[in-house]
Write a protein that holds these residues in place. Structure first.
Motif, PDB file in Angstrom:
ATOM      1  N   MET A 111      79.228  -9.691  14.366  1.00  0.00           N
ATOM      2  CA  MET A 111      79.657  -9.942  15.691  1.00  0.00           C
ATOM      3  C   MET A 111      80.287 -11.270  16.096  1.00  0.00           C
ATOM      4  SD  MET A 111      75.917  -9.090  17.472  1.00  0.00           S
ATOM      5  CE  MET A 111      74.738 -10.070  16.645  1.00  0.00           C
ATOM      6  N   ARG A 112      81.012 -11.117  17.202  1.00  0.00           N
ATOM      7  CA  ARG A 112      81.819 -12.358  17.594  1.00  0.00           C
ATOM      8  C   ARG A 112      82.063 -12.163  19.034  1.00  0.00           C
ATOM      9  NH1 ARG A 112      87.453 -13.639  18.004  1.00  0.00           N
ATOM     10  NH2 ARG A 112      88.113 -11.645  17.399  1.00  0.00           N
ATOM     11  N   ASP A 113      81.999 -13.134  19.807  1.00  0.00           N
ATOM     12  CA  ASP A 113      82.413 -13.086  21.269  1.00  0.00           C
ATOM     13  C   ASP A 113      81.981 -11.838  21.881  1.00  0.00           C
ATOM     14  OD1 ASP A 113      83.806 -13.611  23.721  1.00  0.00           O
ATOM     15  OD2 ASP A 113      85.790 -12.931  22.854  1.00  0.00           O
ATOM     16  N   VAL A 114      80.720 -11.925  22.290  1.00  0.00           N
ATOM     17  CA  VAL A 114      79.844 -10.612  22.881  1.00  0.00           C
ATOM     18  C   VAL A 114      79.489 -11.004  24.348  1.00  0.00           C
ATOM     19  CG1 VAL A 114      77.719  -9.503  22.699  1.00  0.00           C
ATOM     20  CG2 VAL A 114      78.709 -10.100  20.706  1.00  0.00           C
ATOM     21  N   ARG A 115      80.285 -10.129  25.170  1.00  0.00           N
ATOM     22  CA  ARG A 115      80.003 -10.414  26.557  1.00  0.00           C
ATOM     23  C   ARG A 115      78.892  -9.416  27.302  1.00  0.00           C
ATOM     24  NH1 ARG A 115      85.896 -12.230  28.386  1.00  0.00           N
ATOM     25  NH2 ARG A 115      86.315 -13.360  26.501  1.00  0.00           N
ATOM     26  N   ILE A 116      77.968  -9.838  27.983  1.00  0.00           N
ATOM     27  CA  ILE A 116      77.076  -8.950  28.679  1.00  0.00           C
ATOM     28  C   ILE A 116      77.274  -8.957  30.102  1.00  0.00           C
ATOM     29  CG2 ILE A 116      74.786  -7.940  28.936  1.00  0.00           C
ATOM     30  CD1 ILE A 116      74.317  -9.388  26.045  1.00  0.00           C
ATOM     31  N   TYR A 117      77.515  -7.953  30.858  1.00  0.00           N
ATOM     32  CA  TYR A 117      77.742  -7.789  32.203  1.00  0.00           C
ATOM     33  C   TYR A 117      76.459  -6.981  32.997  1.00  0.00           C
ATOM     34  CZ  TYR A 117      82.376  -9.634  31.094  1.00  0.00           C
ATOM     35  OH  TYR A 117      83.442 -10.290  30.892  1.00  0.00           O
ATOM     36  N   ASP A 118      76.363  -7.581  34.271  1.00  0.00           N
ATOM     37  CA  ASP A 118      75.130  -6.929  34.992  1.00  0.00           C
ATOM     38  C   ASP A 118      75.570  -5.610  35.663  1.00  0.00           C
ATOM     39  OD1 ASP A 118      76.667  -7.997  37.073  1.00  0.00           O
ATOM     40  OD2 ASP A 118      74.940  -8.889  38.042  1.00  0.00           O
ATOM     41  N   THR A 119      76.922  -5.169  35.368  1.00  0.00           N
ATOM     42  CA  THR A 119      77.551  -4.098  35.876  1.00  0.00           C
ATOM     43  C   THR A 119      78.613  -3.429  34.746  1.00  0.00           C
ATOM     44  OG1 THR A 119      78.747  -3.029  38.058  1.00  0.00           O
ATOM     45  CG2 THR A 119      79.658  -5.045  36.811  1.00  0.00           C
ATOM     46  N   THR A 120      78.793  -2.091  35.280  1.00  0.00           N
ATOM     47  CA  THR A 120      79.576  -1.327  34.472  1.00  0.00           C
ATOM     48  C   THR A 120      81.141  -1.946  34.890  1.00  0.00           C
ATOM     49  OG1 THR A 120      78.316   0.435  34.270  1.00  0.00           O
ATOM     50  CG2 THR A 120      80.573   0.898  33.828  1.00  0.00           C
ATOM     51  N   LEU A 121      81.920  -2.357  33.717  1.00  0.00           N
ATOM     52  CA  LEU A 121      83.254  -2.624  34.143  1.00  0.00           C
ATOM     53  C   LEU A 121      84.324  -1.429  34.164  1.00  0.00           C
ATOM     54  CD1 LEU A 121      83.679  -5.437  31.549  1.00  0.00           C
ATOM     55  CD2 LEU A 121      83.046  -5.675  33.905  1.00  0.00           C
ATOM     56  N   THR A 122      85.299  -1.443  34.952  1.00  0.00           N
ATOM     57  CA  THR A 122      86.123  -0.340  35.111  1.00  0.00           C
ATOM     58  C   THR A 122      87.324  -0.570  34.091  1.00  0.00           C
ATOM     59  OG1 THR A 122      87.752  -1.717  36.548  1.00  0.00           O
ATOM     60  CG2 THR A 122      85.786  -0.627  37.590  1.00  0.00           C
ATOM     61  N   PRO A 123      87.943   0.479  33.673  1.00  0.00           N
ATOM     62  CA  PRO A 123      88.893   0.599  32.651  1.00  0.00           C
ATOM     63  C   PRO A 123      89.774  -0.486  32.997  1.00  0.00           C
ATOM     64  CG  PRO A 123      88.391   2.813  33.197  1.00  0.00           C
ATOM     65  CD  PRO A 123      87.655   2.046  34.225  1.00  0.00           C
ATOM     66  N   ALA A 124      90.392  -0.526  34.185  1.00  0.00           N
ATOM     67  CA  ALA A 124      91.234  -1.807  34.557  1.00  0.00           C
ATOM     68  C   ALA A 124      90.917  -3.094  34.411  1.00  0.00           C
ATOM     69  CB  ALA A 124      91.612  -1.411  36.252  1.00  0.00           C
ATOM     70  N   GLN A 125      89.632  -3.175  34.766  1.00  0.00           N
ATOM     71  CA  GLN A 125      88.865  -4.646  34.272  1.00  0.00           C
ATOM     72  C   GLN A 125      89.135  -5.020  32.770  1.00  0.00           C
ATOM     73  OE1 GLN A 125      85.236  -3.841  36.444  1.00  0.00           O
ATOM     74  NE2 GLN A 125      85.635  -5.630  37.808  1.00  0.00           N
ATOM     75  N   VAL A 126      88.486  -3.855  31.988  1.00  0.00           N
ATOM     76  CA  VAL A 126      88.507  -4.206  30.569  1.00  0.00           C
ATOM     77  C   VAL A 126      89.920  -4.563  30.094  1.00  0.00           C
ATOM     78  CG1 VAL A 126      88.176  -2.910  28.472  1.00  0.00           C
ATOM     79  CG2 VAL A 126      86.421  -2.672  30.058  1.00  0.00           C
ATOM     80  N   SER A 127      90.998  -3.655  30.800  1.00  0.00           N
ATOM     81  CA  SER A 127      92.231  -4.027  30.373  1.00  0.00           C
ATOM     82  C   SER A 127      92.878  -5.178  30.535  1.00  0.00           C
ATOM     83  CB  SER A 127      93.242  -2.936  30.916  1.00  0.00           C
ATOM     84  OG  SER A 127      94.824  -3.126  30.585  1.00  0.00           O
ATOM     85  N   LEU A 128      92.349  -5.893  31.856  1.00  0.00           N
ATOM     86  CA  LEU A 128      92.783  -7.300  32.158  1.00  0.00           C
ATOM     87  C   LEU A 128      92.096  -8.012  31.397  1.00  0.00           C
ATOM     88  CD1 LEU A 128      92.501  -6.843  36.048  1.00  0.00           C
ATOM     89  CD2 LEU A 128      94.850  -7.215  34.680  1.00  0.00           C
ATOM     90  N   MET A 129      90.976  -7.700  31.054  1.00  0.00           N
ATOM     91  CA  MET A 129      89.961  -8.968  30.108  1.00  0.00           C
ATOM     92  C   MET A 129      90.887  -8.859  28.822  1.00  0.00           C
ATOM     93  SD  MET A 129      86.110  -8.948  29.210  1.00  0.00           S
ATOM     94  CE  MET A 129      86.125  -7.288  28.536  1.00  0.00           C
TER      95      MET A 129
END
Length: 85
Positions: A10-28
């Motif tokens: 594992m490396r750079d694991v991020r946990i959010y309290d909501t589901t990310l949209t495809p657009a948010q994932v792309s921007l990330m």
């Protein structure tokens, strides 16, 4: 399951309290989104048993029976995140 075995790199694991949209994932992945994860483990400490949480909730984890292989972390047994995390 107390007998479960996890052999993970594992490396750079991020946990959010909501589901990310495809657009948010792309921007990330482009480095253009500034959303703050609840938990963000870089797994780059290199020594010790603490996995530092760089996220908003800052709940450090503790690793057990694992090996640091700089700059990545190989989980061979258990990772525990403190209660409330």
């Amino acid at each position: 399951d107390a007998d479960a075995y996890n052999n993970t790199k594992m490396r750079d694991v991020r946990i959010y309290d909501t589901t990310l949209t495809p657009a948010q994932v792309s921007l990330m992945y482009k480095g253009q989104w500034n959303g703050s994860p609840d938990h963000w483990y870089l797994f780059n400490e290199g020594t010790g048993d603490t996995c530092v949480d760089n996220g908003a909730l800052a709940k450090d984890g503790t690793r057990y029976n694992a090996t640091w292989v700089n700059p990545t972390y190989t989980e061979t047994d258990e990772l525990t995140i403190t209660a409330g995390g």
